[in-house]
Design a protein around this motif. Sequence first.
Motif, PDB file in Angstrom:
ATOM      1  N   VAL A 123       0.867  -1.177   0.000  1.00 14.63           N
ATOM      2  CA  VAL A 123       0.000   0.000   0.000  1.00 14.63           C
ATOM      3  C   VAL A 123       0.899   1.221   0.000  1.00 14.63           C
ATOM      4  N   GLY A 141       1.731   5.488  -1.189  1.00 12.91           N
ATOM      5  CA  GLY A 141       1.106   6.799  -1.295  1.00 12.91           C
ATOM      6  C   GLY A 141       1.911   7.830  -0.546  1.00 12.91           C
ATOM      7  N   LYS A 150      -2.955   6.020   3.745  1.00  5.02           N
ATOM      8  CA  LYS A 150      -2.547   4.614   3.713  1.00  5.02           C
ATOM      9  C   LYS A 150      -2.484   3.996   5.111  1.00  5.02           C
ATOM     10  N   VAL A 184       2.503  -1.394   4.229  1.00  4.24           N
ATOM     11  CA  VAL A 184       2.442   0.047   3.988  1.00  4.24           C
ATOM     12  C   VAL A 184       3.863   0.574   3.843  1.00  4.24           C
ATOM     13  N   VAL A 229      -2.671   4.721  -2.604  1.00  2.00           N
ATOM     14  CA  VAL A 229      -3.705   5.518  -1.956  1.00  2.00           C
ATOM     15  C   VAL A 229      -3.386   6.988  -2.190  1.00  2.00           C
ATOM     16  N   ALA A 242      -8.084   4.207  -2.916  1.00  2.00           N
ATOM     17  CA  ALA A 242      -7.081   3.187  -3.208  1.00  2.00           C
ATOM     18  C   ALA A 242      -7.265   2.677  -4.632  1.00  2.00           C
TER      19      ALA A 242
END
Length: 228
Positions: A38, A40, A46, A200, A216, A221
């Motif tokens: 994930v 961003g 996130k 993340v 994200v 997302a």
Amino acid sequence: MTPAGSLLEARALHKAYGPTPALDGADFAIRPGEVVAVMGPSGSGKSTLLHCLAGIIRPDSGTVRYGTHTLTELSDARCSALRRTDFGFVFQFGQLVPELSCLENVALPLRLNGTRRKDAERQARDWLTRLEVDGVAAKRPGEISGGQGQRVAIARALAARPRVIFADEPTGALDSLNGERVMGLLTDAARDTDAAVVLVTHESRVAAYADREVVVRDGIARETAGAA
């Protein structure tokens, strides 16, 4: 694209802190044994997404489903119980208990689940060996390096054999060499146990260990183009 056979799935998550939206209709899904990065920019939502997926915070609207459970409908106590038994966590700075030895830190989730001390410490030692830090078992977190500490934290996250591991910037406090080693050990161990990993990160070299990448941005997302 939503993977078939999802273990953990979120739909249309919204979460705001005062007038500031953190999530604005975010979707997410992950299968057993899959590693999903994930990504961003800072403030993109996130970490909020991760916390909603883990049942740590509740979204203002939307649903999170884990197996047969709808986390967004469970009590705080039931969510807490799932985090002890089914979820594992690795944070940027490890967050080991400083008063406990590394062996005791890894055994802690097993002890909280009712495992006898001798059995818990035997399993903990096995995980320390697997993560190549059995030599620090008797030391406290303040007596070991950052890279060793993260390996101990991964061993603790995996000790109870969780079905989902949430890793929030797990290499953020490490140099590149230690970061590469930690990520290799984490992803290999998770795949060996068929655990899903929600990773993340803002670093592309860390995201490269994932099967898929989800970005994200502005609370939404989206899977990156060309992801499997």
